[in-house]
Scaffold this motif. Structure first.
Motif, mmCIF file in Angstrom:
data_model
loop_
_atom_site.group_PDB
_atom_site.id
_atom_site.type_symbol
_atom_site.label_atom_id
_atom_site.label_comp_id
_atom_site.label_asym_id
_atom_site.label_seq_id
_atom_site.Cartn_x
_atom_site.Cartn_y
_atom_site.Cartn_z
ATOM 1 N N LEU A 161 38.759 47.643 26.748
ATOM 2 C CA LEU A 161 39.891 46.713 26.715
ATOM 3 C C LEU A 161 41.122 47.364 27.326
ATOM 4 O O LEU A 161 41.852 46.749 28.100
ATOM 5 N N ARG A 162 41.364 48.636 26.964
ATOM 6 C CA ARG A 162 42.574 49.317 27.433
ATOM 7 C C ARG A 162 42.508 49.633 28.907
ATOM 8 O O ARG A 162 43.524 49.711 29.584
ATOM 9 N N ASN A 163 41.325 49.843 29.434
ATOM 10 C CA ASN A 163 41.199 50.330 30.796
ATOM 11 C C ASN A 163 40.871 49.264 31.814
ATOM 12 O O ASN A 163 41.207 49.404 32.983
ATOM 13 N N LYS A 164 40.187 48.232 31.409
ATOM 14 C CA LYS A 164 39.579 47.386 32.400
ATOM 15 C C LYS A 164 40.174 46.005 32.540
ATOM 16 O O LYS A 164 39.825 45.268 33.447
ATOM 17 N N VAL A 165 41.045 45.617 31.657
ATOM 18 C CA VAL A 165 41.470 44.229 31.655
ATOM 19 C C VAL A 165 42.799 44.071 32.388
ATOM 20 O O VAL A 165 43.776 44.694 32.045
#
Lengths: 246, 246
Positions: A161-165
């Motif tokens: 969630l933190r990296n890819k969205v």
């Protein structure tokens, strides 16, 4: 060179006792406004186990794959049966298959989704309700010891969630169709667990090309703030836990 | 509200005949120089099936999950057993579980990796070898009808490769430690199946911050070209099919 073809065929099927059973689990992220906190809290629903193994511990919603349903269908069905939640789109996150993750051999296909607060069951999301309940929303940042390897699964989902969205997808998943940049920044701050510089944030969003300013403004106790919407023309290479997609 | 907890526990295990069996398959992309073609060809190894179902058709390398091994270990083992290939890192791509993808119910956890030509078995990759063989490298752009849903799996892997892999990761996976921008562009052109403007490509690479120019040059029949290397300081949010990792 001739090598053995090991790919699945009926005649070489493993004995029943060697078969890993297939389960599905789902990580649903939403935001909750808690009294006394500036930022919304990133929360996810958990189900208390009523049987061994791990009786009494909390676990991700899920269940066994049925022979007659696809993985996607199993994820939707077990989520609805355990929590009453029915996001319109679940995305496959990862398959977890460590040998020792359960007393018997289980491979879990994990799905995830983002849910706007108004889509989440109010009954579920209301932590002040004091009736005994085997389904509750938990603060993702301070989970108890969960059943199986579910702490590890949530950690992985948070990392993704933190990296890819991208900006637009977060907006679409957690904020609805129109939102101010301050609302969007608040969502990011909740997910990242830290403050973001408003000017830098605005610049990054504007450069991303994924948001379109509208002619409408949010009015209320503060000065009016422009509303933005998701740019649907942007072809997103990246898939994320987007709730609205057939 | 009290709902049934459906999450896996031993007492509620499905009957053996309802259990989907778990298999692993692997998509390995590499590049091959073919006579008479300007660009390298994107290729992947396939294994000819020697048994029903789909006897005689080509399939992705793979096999059954053993009860005593992790999903990652099963992917490495079955790939090595079927093709002799042993990439140092395989990444999980997706779990495929459509009900009708095989005559019996099989959930396949698919892995993928990029392999430099010098890592790929030369015996395998030499398409001019005319000895009968049940393992061959195929042009990813013109595959025959494969067994199971393996055409669909390769299409998905190609989609991910084209959309998700950053410059540095492609370089790292298919080119080795140092490479010229022309070599890198050629890899991209092979993967995307179209020409890229050299000046635009250079600008994008330089803006990405993922490559570092070295003091060394490639010399030969053309004018010397500067060699670049992967910037290991860049923390990549995106994971991709990177072959070199612990």
């Amino acid at each position: 060179m001739t090598r053995t073809n090991l790919f699945p065929d009926s005649s070489a099927a493993p004995a029943a006792e060697d078969v890993a059973r297939v389960a599905v689990s789902t990580v649903i992220f939403s935001l909750r406004r808690d009294a006394g906190r500036d930022l919304p809290t990133l929360v996810l629903p958990l189900v208390r186990r009523t049987r061994d193994p791990f009786e009494g511990l909390w676990a991700l919603p899920g269940g066994w794959l049925d022979a007659s349903e696809s993985l996607d269908a199993a994820a939707s069905r077990t989520l609805e049966e355990t929590t009453g939640l029915a996001p319109s789109y679940l995305e496959q996150l990862y398959a977890f298959g460590a040998v020792d993750r359960s007393p018997t051999r289980v491979v879990s296909i994990v799905y995830w989704a983002l849910l706007r607060a108004d889509e989440a069951s109010m009954e579920l999301i209301d932590s002040t309700k004091d009736a005994p309940d085997n389904v509750l929303w938990f603060d993702a940042a301070s989970l108890p010891r969960l059943a199986f390897d579910h702490n590890e699964i949530v950690d992985y989902a948070l990392w993704r969630l933190r990296n890819k969205v991208g900006y637009s997808r977060i907006a679409h998943g957690l904020l609805g169709d129109e939102f101010t940049l301050a609302e969007l920044r608040e969502v990011y701050e909740s997910i990242l667990g830290r403050s973001l510089d408003p000017a830098n944030f605005r610049r990054q969003v504007e450069n991303s090309g994924t948001l379109i300013p509208t002619d409408r403004f949010r009015t209320g106790s503060h000065r009016p703030a422009r509303l933005y919407r998701y740019n649907r023309d942007v072809e997103l290479a990246e898939r994320g836990p987007l709730p609205v997609r057939h």
